[in-house]
Scaffold this motif. Structure first.
Motif, PDB file in Angstrom:
ATOM      1  N   ARG A 122       7.495  27.237   1.809  1.00 19.28           N
ATOM      2  CA  ARG A 122       8.426  28.247   2.318  1.00 19.28           C
ATOM      3  C   ARG A 122       8.104  29.578   1.652  1.00 19.28           C
ATOM      4  O   ARG A 122       8.098  29.686   0.430  1.00 19.28           O
ATOM      5  CB  ARG A 122       9.867  27.832   2.014  1.00 19.28           C
ATOM      6  N   PHE A 123       7.843  30.574   2.468  1.00 21.16           N
ATOM      7  CA  PHE A 123       7.375  31.851   1.940  1.00 21.16           C
ATOM      8  C   PHE A 123       8.391  32.535   1.037  1.00 21.16           C
ATOM      9  O   PHE A 123       8.029  33.147   0.044  1.00 21.16           O
ATOM     10  CB  PHE A 123       7.006  32.792   3.088  1.00 21.16           C
ATOM     11  N   HIS A 124       9.667  32.449   1.385  1.00 21.79           N
ATOM     12  CA  HIS A 124      10.683  33.173   0.623  1.00 21.79           C
ATOM     13  C   HIS A 124      11.632  32.204  -0.086  1.00 21.79           C
ATOM     14  O   HIS A 124      12.845  32.410  -0.102  1.00 21.79           O
ATOM     15  CB  HIS A 124      11.442  34.134   1.540  1.00 21.79           C
ATOM     16  N   GLU A 125      11.057  31.171  -0.672  1.00 13.91           N
ATOM     17  CA  GLU A 125      11.840  30.254  -1.502  1.00 13.91           C
ATOM     18  C   GLU A 125      12.392  31.046  -2.690  1.00 13.91           C
ATOM     19  O   GLU A 125      11.725  31.946  -3.208  1.00 13.91           O
ATOM     20  CB  GLU A 125      10.921  29.151  -2.020  1.00 13.91           C
ATOM     21  N   PRO A 126      13.633  30.776  -3.120  1.00 16.85           N
ATOM     22  CA  PRO A 126      14.123  31.420  -4.346  1.00 16.85           C
ATOM     23  C   PRO A 126      13.124  31.246  -5.477  1.00 16.85           C
ATOM     24  O   PRO A 126      12.505  30.189  -5.616  1.00 16.85           O
ATOM     25  CB  PRO A 126      15.442  30.680  -4.606  1.00 16.85           C
ATOM     26  N   LEU A 127      12.975  32.276  -6.298  1.00 20.08           N
ATOM     27  CA  LEU A 127      11.907  32.306  -7.295  1.00 20.08           C
ATOM     28  C   LEU A 127      11.954  31.104  -8.233  1.00 20.08           C
ATOM     29  O   LEU A 127      10.916  30.520  -8.562  1.00 20.08           O
ATOM     30  CB  LEU A 127      11.982  33.607  -8.094  1.00 20.08           C
ATOM     31  N   ARG A 128      13.138  30.720  -8.686  1.00 22.61           N
ATOM     32  CA  ARG A 128      13.220  29.599  -9.628  1.00 22.61           C
ATOM     33  C   ARG A 128      12.619  28.329  -9.022  1.00 22.61           C
ATOM     34  O   ARG A 128      11.800  27.656  -9.656  1.00 22.61           O
ATOM     35  CB  ARG A 128      14.674  29.342 -10.033  1.00 22.61           C
ATOM     36  N   LEU A 129      13.018  28.010  -7.807  1.00 23.52           N
ATOM     37  CA  LEU A 129      12.511  26.783  -7.171  1.00 23.52           C
ATOM     38  C   LEU A 129      11.021  26.893  -6.880  1.00 23.52           C
ATOM     39  O   LEU A 129      10.271  25.918  -7.048  1.00 23.52           O
ATOM     40  CB  LEU A 129      13.288  26.509  -5.883  1.00 23.52           C
ATOM     41  N   ALA A 130      10.567  28.070  -6.438  1.00 26.72           N
ATOM     42  CA  ALA A 130       9.138  28.262  -6.179  1.00 26.72           C
ATOM     43  C   ALA A 130       8.316  28.066  -7.449  1.00 26.72           C
ATOM     44  O   ALA A 130       7.240  27.449  -7.423  1.00 26.72           O
ATOM     45  CB  ALA A 130       8.895  29.652  -5.595  1.00 26.72           C
ATOM     46  N   VAL A 131       8.819  28.575  -8.574  1.00 29.48           N
ATOM     47  CA  VAL A 131       8.126  28.411  -9.857  1.00 29.48           C
ATOM     48  C   VAL A 131       8.107  26.940 -10.267  1.00 29.48           C
ATOM     49  O   VAL A 131       7.084  26.409 -10.718  1.00 29.48           O
ATOM     50  CB  VAL A 131       8.789  29.277 -10.946  1.00 29.48           C
ATOM     51  N   GLN A 132       9.232  26.269 -10.108  1.00 29.01           N
ATOM     52  CA  GLN A 132       9.311  24.858 -10.496  1.00 29.01           C
ATOM     53  C   GLN A 132       8.363  23.989  -9.673  1.00 29.01           C
ATOM     54  O   GLN A 132       7.702  23.094 -10.207  1.00 29.01           O
ATOM     55  CB  GLN A 132      10.746  24.360 -10.352  1.00 29.01           C
ATOM     56  N   MET A 133       8.289  24.260  -8.366  1.00 29.15           N
ATOM     57  CA  MET A 133       7.495  23.412  -7.478  1.00 29.15           C
ATOM     58  C   MET A 133       6.015  23.769  -7.485  1.00 29.15           C
ATOM     59  O   MET A 133       5.158  22.886  -7.379  1.00 29.15           O
ATOM     60  CB  MET A 133       8.043  23.489  -6.052  1.00 29.15           C
ATOM     61  N   ASN A 134       5.698  25.050  -7.598  1.00 29.10           N
ATOM     62  CA  ASN A 134       4.307  25.473  -7.453  1.00 29.10           C
ATOM     63  C   ASN A 134       3.591  25.747  -8.771  1.00 29.10           C
ATOM     64  O   ASN A 134       2.364  25.796  -8.799  1.00 29.10           O
ATOM     65  CB  ASN A 134       4.222  26.725  -6.574  1.00 29.10           C
ATOM     66  N   VAL A 135       4.343  25.953  -9.846  1.00 31.78           N
ATOM     67  CA  VAL A 135       3.720  26.269 -11.134  1.00 31.78           C
ATOM     68  C   VAL A 135       3.994  25.167 -12.163  1.00 31.78           C
ATOM     69  O   VAL A 135       3.062  24.581 -12.723  1.00 31.78           O
ATOM     70  CB  VAL A 135       4.207  27.632 -11.673  1.00 31.78           C
ATOM     71  N   ALA A 136       5.276  24.877 -12.402  1.00 28.94           N
ATOM     72  CA  ALA A 136       5.620  23.856 -13.400  1.00 28.94           C
ATOM     73  C   ALA A 136       5.035  22.497 -13.030  1.00 28.94           C
ATOM     74  O   ALA A 136       4.625  21.723 -13.914  1.00 28.94           O
ATOM     75  CB  ALA A 136       7.136  23.764 -13.549  1.00 28.94           C
ATOM     76  N   SER A 137       4.978  22.198 -11.729  1.00 23.98           N
ATOM     77  CA  SER A 137       4.415  20.913 -11.300  1.00 23.98           C
ATOM     78  C   SER A 137       2.946  20.796 -11.684  1.00 23.98           C
ATOM     79  O   SER A 137       2.461  19.701 -12.019  1.00 23.98           O
ATOM     80  CB  SER A 137       4.566  20.748  -9.782  1.00 23.98           C
ATOM     81  N   VAL A 138       2.227  21.923 -11.646  1.00 21.06           N
ATOM     82  CA  VAL A 138       0.806  21.913 -12.022  1.00 21.06           C
ATOM     83  C   VAL A 138       0.655  21.589 -13.510  1.00 21.06           C
ATOM     84  O   VAL A 138      -0.241  20.838 -13.911  1.00 21.06           O
ATOM     85  CB  VAL A 138       0.148  23.267 -11.681  1.00 21.06           C
ATOM     86  N   VAL A 139       1.537  22.144 -14.325  1.00 19.18           N
ATOM     87  CA  VAL A 139       1.523  21.839 -15.763  1.00 19.18           C
ATOM     88  C   VAL A 139       1.697  20.331 -15.978  1.00 19.18           C
ATOM     89  O   VAL A 139       0.985  19.717 -16.789  1.00 19.18           O
ATOM     90  CB  VAL A 139       2.631  22.627 -16.497  1.00 19.18           C
ATOM     91  N   LYS A 140       2.626  19.742 -15.245  1.00 16.71           N
ATOM     92  CA  LYS A 140       2.893  18.312 -15.389  1.00 16.71           C
ATOM     93  C   LYS A 140       1.716  17.466 -14.907  1.00 16.71           C
ATOM     94  O   LYS A 140       1.345  16.456 -15.544  1.00 16.71           O
ATOM     95  CB  LYS A 140       4.157  17.934 -14.618  1.00 16.71           C
ATOM     96  N   ILE A 141       1.144  17.851 -13.783  1.00 18.84           N
ATOM     97  CA  ILE A 141      -0.003  17.103 -13.237  1.00 18.84           C
ATOM     98  C   ILE A 141      -1.177  17.134 -14.210  1.00 18.84           C
ATOM     99  O   ILE A 141      -1.826  16.105 -14.480  1.00 18.84           O
ATOM    100  CB  ILE A 141      -0.419  17.688 -11.872  1.00 18.84           C
TER     101      ILE A 141
END
Length: 522
Positions: A122-141
């Motif tokens: 989703r292009f305009h996901e709220p920033l917190r959720l976008a960070v959690q799904m697209n950035v923090a998830s990479v750290v975990k992976i």
């Protein structure tokens, strides 16, 4: 060695290998699972990270995934392929990906290849959720990958538009707009209201939180995966299948698919965009073939730096948004959809005032009239609501329909050179012979058949309906022109000319002023 007896080096590499995939219930992920099962039948296991959803258990979601028509070809070749696919309950938003101790240990002991494609698109996901799904998830992976004892290859799925603030995007990882670690820390303590207020400032010259967070994710990869056998693939706008496993398969409304559906139903008739801007659309099967080839090449070549692969078609220079309307609408005349409220028509304009005028006349007014009719017959009005929903969705892609980018594919060409003739056919990602008219015919037909699930036998009736709708439109238009001519033109031709000139000058001036001041920037 003859073609009939030649062995696939890629299929041989995946023999007795176990694979971990995130995002397997998404558009790319489903196609990836199908291609691996069909073309690498001797693999050991495919582990899928799946979360419970809307009361459905993980096992139920896996069963639903594998019952899709997408797997019909694989099922015909190997009816027992499902035994190789295992769902692990988890969620990229949870600590440690939500994996229990047993499942985590299974991956640590057995996993050879990882494909990380889970993300919010989703292009305009709220920033917190976008960070959690697209950035923090990479750290975990990446943390999990560092624990894997047999790991040979990791493929991270990014997007060609992660660096859309540049016109010419190289196959490299760029410095981030902000240090990801600082933003991750801020998301831990900062409330949503403050984050939302800071979003436009943080994303700066990127159009949305999606491209912003995907850029941050690439930088996280460059820092945390230096010792891992990892590669990044950047697809552009992913469209329906071109050839595999069946032409035209699509199961979501993202990207060009939503435009096809809305335009074919007569609900979308104008968009902001340049007819000359490149429309970089890549078939999903091409994207998946490249992902698998990249995983193989990364494992056998052990690159010293993290390679980046663009998976795009813009270098062909043969598809623009204007051409999409031309060839796409041509096919929609024959592949007509059911329950259309008007005949298919779509026009791009760069003039924002002209856009709002055309939208009002061609979309809002008809929706208002139809809702009035729905009220008269005692049914719930819905067309204004649908019109508003389509408007919000298409406005999120203004940035991409107005601009063009250069995405070099040098690494993809080098990768093809490393592959055998057999594998270049079996895992083809060469789009040089892609015929856009043929592909768009496939796209429209697949949207009708697989996404909307409409009966193809009803197409003759749908065509007749579109012909009637076009005649009705022409009758109403000429009737309106006749009324205006009677009231204005014949009474005062001079006044009419002055009025037209004045309106044109006004619209042009206001459009130039608002474009300069950025009133319509989202």
């Amino acid at each position: 060695m003859s073609a009939s007896t030649e062995v696939s080096a890629i299929a041989e590499f995946f023999k007795r290998k176990s694979i971990f995939i995130t995002g397997a219930t998404g558009f790319i992920g489903k196609q990836l699972v199908e291609k691996l099962i069909r073309s690498c039948p001797d693999l050991e296991h495919i582990y899928l990270l799946v979360r419970p959803k809307r009361g459905r258990a993980v096992s139920e979601r896996l069963k639903e995934l594998l019952s899709s028509p997408l797997f019909n070809v694989a099922r015909a070749a190997n009816p027992n392929f499902e035994s190789k696919i295992l769902a692990l309950q988890g969620d990229i938003l949870d600590p440690n990906l939500g994996l229990n101790a047993h499942d985590e240990q299974t991956l640590i002991e057995n996993c050879h290849i990882v494909f990380h494609s889970a993300a919010t698109v989703r292009f305009h996901e709220p920033l917190r959720l976008a960070v959690q799904m697209n950035v923090a998830s990479v750290v975990k992976i990446l943390a999990l990958c560092h624990k894997m004892k047999k790991l040979q290859s990791v493929v991270h799925v990014s997007t060609a538009y992660a660096n859309c603030n540049r016109n010419n995007v190289s196959e490299m990882i760029y410095p981030p707009p902000i240090q990801p670690s600082k933003l991750l820390d801020a998301c831990e303590w900062m409330d949503d209201q403050v984050l939302d207020a800071l979003t436009n400032k943080l994303i700066s010259d990127r159009p949305n939180t999606y491209t912003f967070t995907k850029a941050l994710a690439e930088y996280v990869v460059s820092q945390d995966a230096k010792e891992l056998p990892l590669a990044i693939i950047r697809p552009s706008i992913v469209g329906c299948t071109w050839r595999e496993p069946m032409p035209g398969w699509v199961d979501n409304y993202n990207g060009a698919t939503g435009i096809i559906v809305a335009a074919s139903k007569g609900l979308l008739r104008t968009m902001i965009g340049s007819g000359q801007a490149m429309a970089d659309i890549i078939p999903v099967d091409i994207c998946v073939n490249m992902m698998i080839a990249v995983a193989w090449h990364t494992a056998i070549k052990h690159p010293k730096t993290i390679p980046v692969y663009h998976c795009c078609t813009g270098h062909l220079g043969s598809l623009t948004w204007g051409k999409i309307t031309e060839i796409g609408l041509g096919h929609l005349e024959h592949i007509s959809m059911e329950n259309a409220i008007s005949y298919p028509h779509l026009q791009f304009t760069e003039n924002r005032f002209r856009y709002f005028y055309l939208r009002f006349v061609r979309e809002i007014l008809p929706a208002f009239v139809l809702d009035g009719y729905m009220r008269l017959i005692g049914r719930k009005p819905m067309f204004i609501k649908i019109c508003d929903k389509i408007y919000k969705n298409v406005r999120t892609i203004d940035f991409f329909t107005l601009h063009s980018w250069i995405f070099p594919i040098d690494n993809g060409i080098l990768l093809q050179g490393e592959m055998s003739d057999f594998d270049r056919q079996a895992f083809n990602f060469d789009v040089s012979d892609l015929d856009w008219s043929q592909y768009w015919h496939i796209y429209c037909l697949g949207t009708k058949q697989y996404l909307l699930r409409e009966d193809l036998a009803h197409m003759p009736k749908c065509r007749k309906r579109n012909i009637r709708l076009r005649r009705l439109h022409n009758f109403l238009w000429f009737g309106l022109v006749a009324v205006i001519a009677k009231l204005v033109l014949f009474r005062s031709i001079k006044f009419h000319r002055i009025l037209i000139v004045f309106l044109r000058l006004t619209l042009s001036t206001l459009s130039a002023i608002t474009a300069k001041l950025g009133f319509y920037r989202k």
